[in-house]
Scaffold this active site. Structure first.
Site, PDB file in Angstrom:
ATOM      1  N   ARG A   1      -3.705   9.531   7.914  1.00 21.83           N
ATOM      2  CA  ARG A   1      -4.084  10.502   8.973  1.00 21.83           C
ATOM      3  C   ARG A   1      -3.617  10.091  10.320  1.00 21.83           C
ATOM      4  NH1 ARG A   1      -5.447  12.814   4.806  1.00 21.83           N
ATOM      5  NH2 ARG A   1      -7.230  14.062   4.669  1.00 21.83           N
TER       6      ARG A   1
ATOM      7  N   ASP B   1       3.462   0.561  33.879  1.00 19.63           N
ATOM      8  CA  ASP B   1       5.165   0.446  33.624  1.00 19.63           C
ATOM      9  C   ASP B   1       5.808   0.138  34.984  1.00 19.63           C
ATOM     10  OD1 ASP B   1       4.533   2.931  34.604  1.00 19.63           O
ATOM     11  OD2 ASP B   1       5.920   4.052  33.505  1.00 19.63           O
TER      12      ASP B   1
ATOM     13  N   GLY C   1       1.419  11.670  37.126  1.00 18.03           N
ATOM     14  CA  GLY C   1       0.109  11.717  36.140  1.00 18.03           C
ATOM     15  C   GLY C   1      -1.066  11.163  36.861  1.00 18.03           C
TER      16      GLY C   1
ATOM     17  N   ARG D   1       3.775  17.622  39.497  1.00 21.84           N
ATOM     18  CA  ARG D   1       5.461  16.917  39.318  1.00 21.84           C
ATOM     19  C   ARG D   1       6.054  18.284  39.940  1.00 21.84           C
ATOM     20  NH1 ARG D   1       3.316  14.933  34.300  1.00 21.84           N
ATOM     21  NH2 ARG D   1       3.390  12.683  34.429  1.00 21.84           N
TER      22      ARG D   1
ATOM     23  N   ALA E   1      -9.955   4.424  50.119  1.00 23.16           N
ATOM     24  CA  ALA E   1      -9.940   3.379  50.877  1.00 23.16           C
ATOM     25  C   ALA E   1      -8.766   3.526  51.965  1.00 23.16           C
ATOM     26  CB  ALA E   1      -9.467   2.055  49.906  1.00 23.16           C
TER      27      ALA E   1
ATOM     28  N   GLY F   1      -7.955  -5.122  17.045  1.00 23.61           N
ATOM     29  CA  GLY F   1      -7.520  -5.784  15.917  1.00 23.61           C
ATOM     30  C   GLY F   1      -6.741  -4.985  15.017  1.00 23.61           C
TER      31      GLY F   1
ATOM     32  N   HIS G   1      -4.458  13.425  26.280  1.00 24.85           N
ATOM     33  CA  HIS G   1      -4.863  13.242  27.765  1.00 24.85           C
ATOM     34  C   HIS G   1      -6.417  12.530  27.942  1.00 24.85           C
ATOM     35  CE1 HIS G   1      -1.451  15.651  27.984  1.00 24.85           C
ATOM     36  NE2 HIS G   1      -1.279  15.137  29.228  1.00 24.85           N
TER      37      HIS G   1
ATOM     38  N   ARG H   1       3.955   6.713  28.063  1.00 24.67           N
ATOM     39  CA  ARG H   1       5.671   7.210  28.217  1.00 24.67           C
ATOM     40  C   ARG H   1       6.532   6.167  27.651  1.00 24.67           C
ATOM     41  NH1 ARG H   1       7.613   9.453  33.990  1.00 24.67           N
ATOM     42  NH2 ARG H   1       5.723  10.320  34.086  1.00 24.67           N
TER      43      ARG H   1
ATOM     44  N   THR I   1      -0.842   4.686  37.637  1.00 22.87           N
ATOM     45  CA  THR I   1      -0.345   5.309  36.545  1.00 22.87           C
ATOM     46  C   THR I   1      -1.124   4.501  35.475  1.00 22.87           C
ATOM     47  OG1 THR I   1       1.329   5.475  35.054  1.00 22.87           O
ATOM     48  CG2 THR I   1       1.563   3.795  36.700  1.00 22.87           C
TER      49      THR I   1
ATOM     50  N   ASP J   1       6.465   5.262  39.267  1.00 21.50           N
ATOM     51  CA  ASP J   1       8.048   4.915  39.802  1.00 21.50           C
ATOM     52  C   ASP J   1       8.554   6.020  40.493  1.00 21.50           C
ATOM     53  OD1 ASP J   1       8.426   2.280  39.407  1.00 21.50           O
ATOM     54  OD2 ASP J   1       9.167   2.506  37.159  1.00 21.50           O
TER      55      ASP J   1
ATOM     56  N   MET K   1      -1.104   6.773  24.662  1.00 20.30           N
ATOM     57  CA  MET K   1      -0.047   7.015  25.862  1.00 20.30           C
ATOM     58  C   MET K   1       0.771   5.909  26.447  1.00 20.30           C
ATOM     59  SD  MET K   1      -1.580   9.967  28.280  1.00 20.30           S
ATOM     60  CE  MET K   1      -1.253  11.848  27.582  1.00 20.30           C
TER      61      MET K   1
ATOM     62  N   VAL L   1      -8.222   6.311  53.498  1.00 21.20           N
ATOM     63  CA  VAL L   1      -8.924   7.120  54.477  1.00 21.20           C
ATOM     64  C   VAL L   1      -9.773   6.468  55.467  1.00 21.20           C
ATOM     65  CG1 VAL L   1     -10.456   9.193  55.256  1.00 21.20           C
ATOM     66  CG2 VAL L   1      -8.663   9.365  53.285  1.00 21.20           C
TER      67      VAL L   1
ATOM     68  N   ASP M   1       0.059   3.783  32.740  1.00 21.89           N
ATOM     69  CA  ASP M   1       1.164   3.422  31.921  1.00 21.89           C
ATOM     70  C   ASP M   1       1.317   1.853  32.040  1.00 21.89           C
ATOM     71  OD1 ASP M   1       1.374   5.925  30.783  1.00 21.89           O
ATOM     72  OD2 ASP M   1       3.132   6.092  32.282  1.00 21.89           O
TER      73      ASP M   1
ATOM     74  N   LYS N   1      -7.478  -5.168   2.548  1.00 18.29           N
ATOM     75  CA  LYS N   1      -7.918  -4.411   3.430  1.00 18.29           C
ATOM     76  C   LYS N   1      -8.274  -2.860   3.225  1.00 18.29           C
ATOM     77  CE  LYS N   1      -5.589  -7.156   7.128  1.00 18.29           C
ATOM     78  NZ  LYS N   1      -5.908  -7.167   8.561  1.00 18.29           N
TER      79      LYS N   1
ATOM     80  N   GLN O   1      -7.198   9.768  27.707  1.00 19.23           N
ATOM     81  CA  GLN O   1      -6.895   8.470  28.242  1.00 19.23           C
ATOM     82  C   GLN O   1      -6.763   8.611  29.666  1.00 19.23           C
ATOM     83  OE1 GLN O   1      -3.806   6.323  25.173  1.00 19.23           O
ATOM     84  NE2 GLN O   1      -3.751   8.555  24.695  1.00 19.23           N
TER      85      GLN O   1
HETATM   86  P1  ADP Z   1       5.182   9.119  38.108  1.00 20.35           P
HETATM   87  O1  ADP Z   1       5.283   9.058  39.600  1.00 20.35           O
HETATM   88  O2  ADP Z   1       4.031   8.862  37.293  1.00 20.35           O
HETATM   89  O3  ADP Z   1       6.284   8.061  37.587  1.00 20.35           O
HETATM   90  P2  ADP Z   1       7.067  11.437  37.817  1.00 20.35           P
HETATM   91  O4  ADP Z   1       8.254  10.536  37.295  1.00 20.35           O
HETATM   92  O5  ADP Z   1       6.750  12.653  37.163  1.00 20.35           O
HETATM   93  O6  ADP Z   1       5.873  10.537  37.666  1.00 20.35           O
HETATM   94  O7  ADP Z   1       7.371  11.533  39.355  1.00 20.35           O
HETATM   95  C1  ADP Z   1       6.535  12.464  40.155  1.00 20.35           C
HETATM   96  C2  ADP Z   1       7.096  13.289  41.299  1.00 20.35           C
HETATM   97  O8  ADP Z   1       7.902  12.355  41.892  1.00 20.35           O
HETATM   98  C3  ADP Z   1       8.199  14.316  40.620  1.00 20.35           C
HETATM   99  O9  ADP Z   1       7.635  15.365  40.042  1.00 20.35           O
HETATM  100  C4  ADP Z   1       9.102  14.374  41.774  1.00 20.35           C
HETATM  101  O10 ADP Z   1       8.338  15.461  42.643  1.00 20.35           O
HETATM  102  C5  ADP Z   1       9.111  13.045  42.611  1.00 20.35           C
HETATM  103  N1  ADP Z   1      10.146  12.368  42.208  1.00 20.35           N
HETATM  104  C6  ADP Z   1      10.590  11.694  40.944  1.00 20.35           C
HETATM  105  N2  ADP Z   1      11.849  11.222  40.998  1.00 20.35           N
HETATM  106  C7  ADP Z   1      12.268  11.645  42.209  1.00 20.35           C
HETATM  107  C8  ADP Z   1      13.600  11.163  42.858  1.00 20.35           C
HETATM  108  N3  ADP Z   1      14.773  10.439  42.433  1.00 20.35           N
HETATM  109  N4  ADP Z   1      13.769  11.658  44.147  1.00 20.35           N
HETATM  110  C9  ADP Z   1      12.722  12.449  44.825  1.00 20.35           C
HETATM  111  N5  ADP Z   1      11.386  12.554  44.198  1.00 20.35           N
HETATM  112  C10 ADP Z   1      11.289  12.224  43.049  1.00 20.35           C
HETATM  113  O1  F6P Z   2       2.360   8.708  33.163  1.00 21.14           O
HETATM  114  C1  F6P Z   2       1.262   9.168  32.307  1.00 21.14           C
HETATM  115  C2  F6P Z   2       1.344   9.724  31.398  1.00 21.14           C
HETATM  116  O2  F6P Z   2      -0.042  10.141  30.890  1.00 21.14           O
HETATM  117  C3  F6P Z   2       2.179   9.067  30.350  1.00 21.14           C
HETATM  118  O3  F6P Z   2       1.290   8.138  29.530  1.00 21.14           O
HETATM  119  C4  F6P Z   2       2.695  10.489  29.669  1.00 21.14           C
HETATM  120  O4  F6P Z   2       3.784  10.061  28.985  1.00 21.14           O
HETATM  121  C5  F6P Z   2       2.677  11.441  30.629  1.00 21.14           C
HETATM  122  O5  F6P Z   2       2.012  10.915  31.790  1.00 21.14           O
HETATM  123  C6  F6P Z   2       2.025  12.777  30.225  1.00 21.14           C
HETATM  124  O6  F6P Z   2       2.335  13.783  31.194  1.00 21.14           O
HETATM  125  P1  F6P Z   2       1.573  15.091  31.163  1.00 21.14           P
HETATM  126  O7  F6P Z   2       0.308  15.074  31.645  1.00 21.14           O
HETATM  127  O8  F6P Z   2       2.649  16.008  32.044  1.00 21.14           O
HETATM  128  O9  F6P Z   2       1.811  15.788  29.684  1.00 21.14           O
END
Ligand code: ADP
Ligand code: F6P
Length: 324
Positions: A248, A133, A15, A76, A26, A189, A254, A175, A129, A107, A173, A28, A131, A218, A256
């Site tokens: 609601r 995370d 993402g 991806r 930076a 808040g 997106h 994940r 990212t 990750d 968002m 480059v 997230d 409230k 975000q």
């Molecule tokens: P993020 O990097 O934000 O966590 P993804 O989990 O979608 O996003 O991973 C991004 C890309 O990294 C994937 O589409 C894939 O090409 C590559 N990738 C993810 N997991 C693996 C893996 N176990 N081995 C090799 N490439 C990976």
């Molecule tokens: O990792 C960033 C993120 O925006 C997450 O918060 C969300 O789960 C995911 O990517 C959404 O992915 P996509 O843009 O492929 O719908």
């Protein structure tokens, strides 16, 4: 002095996140400063496999530091998760004279970077990212912009929610992580936050709190629901039926991920991107840049991926004190 690495590539993967452009800039400019050549790899690992590779110089990254998204585009790529795809990626790097790569992403992208490193291409990850995370780092590029965007949007929903004396379920968002929800919970808040790390699925308890809040006078109930829990629309329907309070759902989505990066994202991205290029220039590989205890550090990729991260319990407890 001869460098182990002469030409590096840079790509963004997964993402997109505001600040990725500052990181690319930076990478480059630092690489050029270190006497290295730089190639931009378009569309993450997908572009690598398609050989979408362009030469970059200092002017290729002019006028981008303030722009959201990523000038290299991102994707991806399932093919790259296979050993054949990874071997092909490493082969393409060798064909184009690329002996080091900076991977800006999350990750998943770091897992791919680790595979390239094992195949002899020096790789360095930069955490990008929204997230927040990634366990090895206290900061990920894009989080600050995303959380500010979400906060501003939630303020707006709050206005209309108050006017109509409604309950609002606002989905953010993240994940499987609840950091954006937790931060917005504090900053907006909110009356409640539903975090994947903490929510026990007890909707009746949530409904009871909404009714209690209404009794206490409230005018609105702002419930921030993390994407990892989801189902905001059906949740809103059930809450309205159970409480009699108009409810609601708003899914911020997106929006975000876009927008002008904040100062913080630009600065962290610039320093992390520069550090990554410096590590490659030093001949390092299989590392990720991180921010820990006030310092920019780097970790072995596999060590970084094995680390665990959780919402701090004391922060969650403080949130609960502040809403009562
Ligand atoms: P993020 O990097 O934000 O966590 P993804 O989990 O979608 O996003 O991973 C991004 C890309 O990294 C994937 O589409 C894939 O090409 C590559 N990738 C993810 N997991 C693996 C893996 N176990 N081995 C090799 N490439 C990976
Ligand atoms: O990792 C960033 C993120 O925006 C997450 O918060 C969300 O789960 C995911 O990517 C959404 O992915 P996509 O843009 O492929 O719908």
């Amino acid at each position: 002095m001869a460098k182990a690495v002469k030409t590096i590539g840079v790509l963004t993967s997964g993402g997109d996140a505001p600040g990725m452009n500052a990181a690319i800039r930076a990478v480059v400019r630092t690489a050029i400063h270190e006497g290295l050549k730089v190639k931009g790899i378009m569309r993450g690992y997908a572009g690598l496999l398609q050989e979408e590779i362009v030469d970059m110089d200092s002017t290729s990254v002019s006028d981008i530091i303030h722009r959201g998204g990523t000038i290299l585009y991102t994707a991806r790529c399932m093919e790259f998760t296979t050993p054949e795809g990874q071997e092909q990626g490493a082969e393409i790097c060798r064909k184009h004279g690329i002996d080091g790569i900076v991977v800006i992403g999350g990750d998943g992208s770091f897992r791919g970077a680790g595979k390239l490193a094992a195949l002899g291409i020096n790789t360095i990850g930069v955490p990008g990212t929204i997230d927040l995370d990634i366990a090895c780092t206290e900061y990920t590029i894009g989080f600050d912009t995303a959380v500010n965007t979400a906060m501003e949007a939630i303020d707006k929903v709050r206005d209309t929610s108050t006017s109509h004396e409604r309950c609002s379920i606002i989905e953010v968002m993240g994940r499987n992580a609840g950091y954006i929800a937790l931060w917005c919970g504090f900053a907006n808040g909110a009356e409640d936050i539903l975090l994947p790390e903490r929510y026990d699925g007890d909707e009746q308890a949530l409904i009871n709190r909404i009714i209690e809040n209404r009794k206490r006078g409230k005018k609105h109930n702002i419930i921030i629901n993390a994407e990892g829990i989801g189902h905001s629309t059906s949740m809103a329907r059930r809450i309205e039926a159970a409480t009699g309070i108009e409810t609601r759902a708003t899914i911020l989505g997106h929006m975000q991920r876009g927008g002008t990066p904040t100062c913080k994202d630009r600065v962290y991205a610039s320093i992390m991107g520069a550090k990554a290029a410096m590590l490659l220039a030093e001949g390092k590989s299989n590392r990720v840049v991180a921010y820990k205890n006030g310092d920019y550090v780097d970790y072995d990729i596999q060590e970084a991926l094995s680390m665990k991260k959780d919402i701090a319990e004391d922060q969650y407890e403080i949130f609960k004190i502040l809403v009562r």
